[in-house]
Design an enzyme around this catalytic site. Structure first.
Site, mmCIF file in Angstrom:
data_model
loop_
_atom_site.group_PDB
_atom_site.id
_atom_site.type_symbol
_atom_site.label_atom_id
_atom_site.label_comp_id
_atom_site.label_asym_id
_atom_site.label_seq_id
_atom_site.Cartn_x
_atom_site.Cartn_y
_atom_site.Cartn_z
ATOM 1 N N CYS A 139 -4.767 -4.313 1.434
ATOM 2 C CA CYS A 139 -4.346 -5.437 0.601
ATOM 3 C C CYS A 139 -5.585 -6.204 0.167
ATOM 4 C CB CYS A 139 -3.414 -6.349 1.395
ATOM 5 S SG CYS A 139 -3.023 -7.895 0.568
ATOM 6 N N GLU A 182 4.824 -6.650 -0.311
ATOM 7 C CA GLU A 182 5.005 -7.769 -1.241
ATOM 8 C C GLU A 182 6.055 -8.746 -0.719
ATOM 9 O OE1 GLU A 182 2.601 -7.689 -3.119
ATOM 10 O OE2 GLU A 182 2.232 -5.568 -2.821
ATOM 11 N N HIS A 185 4.439 -10.928 1.734
ATOM 12 C CA HIS A 185 3.672 -11.980 1.064
ATOM 13 C C HIS A 185 4.569 -13.146 0.678
ATOM 14 C CE1 HIS A 185 -0.463 -10.752 0.630
ATOM 15 N NE2 HIS A 185 -0.118 -9.544 0.228
#
Length: 240
Positions: A139, A182, A185
């Site tokens: 990442c 994602e 996140h």
């Protein structure tokens, strides 16, 4: 105990996803004035970068949960354009809005067929398989290299499209792995959460690491198991 059927290569598992003053959530799902100005500044300066955990004030922003956004938000198109430009420039497979400093629940995923980046608004996990998939993930908000993970191989999600349509979809394989990063996140969880750099293989050190293992084919189940064991032993040996 479940087992991972394969391990994707570092290039396939790359999931890429500016300082911003946090502000209260608008009841209508709108972006705050500070966030809109942030997007304007990025557009004027052609910025294509992400926040980094190595910068304390940026890490704080990355660790805050993102809030919902309305599909009819007038700033959404500018946000999506910035996100697409950033993820393409950084050669990523996915990106969350918070990674460019806007903590709203928007994520991009490059679809394997065609290579286009699809936008997901307010995505939610619905179900996940018990089958696990081993991957070496990276990442760009955590510039420490690759970390081995095992995630569900199939993921069912519910989300909105930019035009407001409600959708439900099941992602599999690499797409499922990337999108789970994602989603993390959006919840304020990072690839580095609960870990430190010793648990990562530097991005320019993967070839050397595989040479230490004695194999280079991470699609091979035996090689995958040996690489995982060597990674764990190496990280534990590095403990102070």
């Amino acid at each position: 105990m479940t087992t991972s059927p394969r391990s994707c290569t570092p290039s396939l598992c790359l999931a890429l996803v500016l300082p911003l003053v946090a502000a209260a959530c608008h009841a209508d799902g709108g972006l705050t004035p500070a966030e809109i100005e942030h997007l304007r500044q990025r557009a004027r300066s052609a910025i294509a970068t992400t926040l980094s955990v190595d910068i304390p004030e940026q890490r704080i922003r990355l660790e805050q949960p993102s809030r919902p956004i309305a599909p009819d938000n007038p700033a959404l198109s500018a946000l999506l354009a910035d996100m697409r430009g950033t993820v393409r420039a950084m050669h990523g497979l996915g990106l969350a809005a918070v990674q460019i400093g806007v903590p709203v629940r928007v994520a991009l995923l490059r679809r394997e067929a065609g290579g286009e980046f699809q936008a997901f608004l307010n995505p939610q996990r619905v179900a996940a398989s018990t089958q696990r998939l081993g991957s070496w993930e990276r990442c760009l908000s955590v510039p420490w290299g690759y970390r081995y993970t095992e995630r569900p191989a199939h993921l069912t999600i519910r989300y909105q499209t930019p035009d407001g349509a409600e959708r439900r979809e099941t992602l599999s394989g690499t797409e499922a792995v990337v999108f789970q990063q994602e989603l993390d996140h959006l919840d304020g969880t990072l690839l580095s959460s609960g870990h430190d750099p010793r648990w990562f293989i530097p991005k320019d050190g993967m070839a050397g690491f595989l040479a230490e293992v004695g194999c280079a084919d991470l699609e091979n189940a035996d090689c995958q198991a040996r690489a995982r064991a060597h990674w764990q032993a190496r990280a534990k040996a590095a403990r102070p």
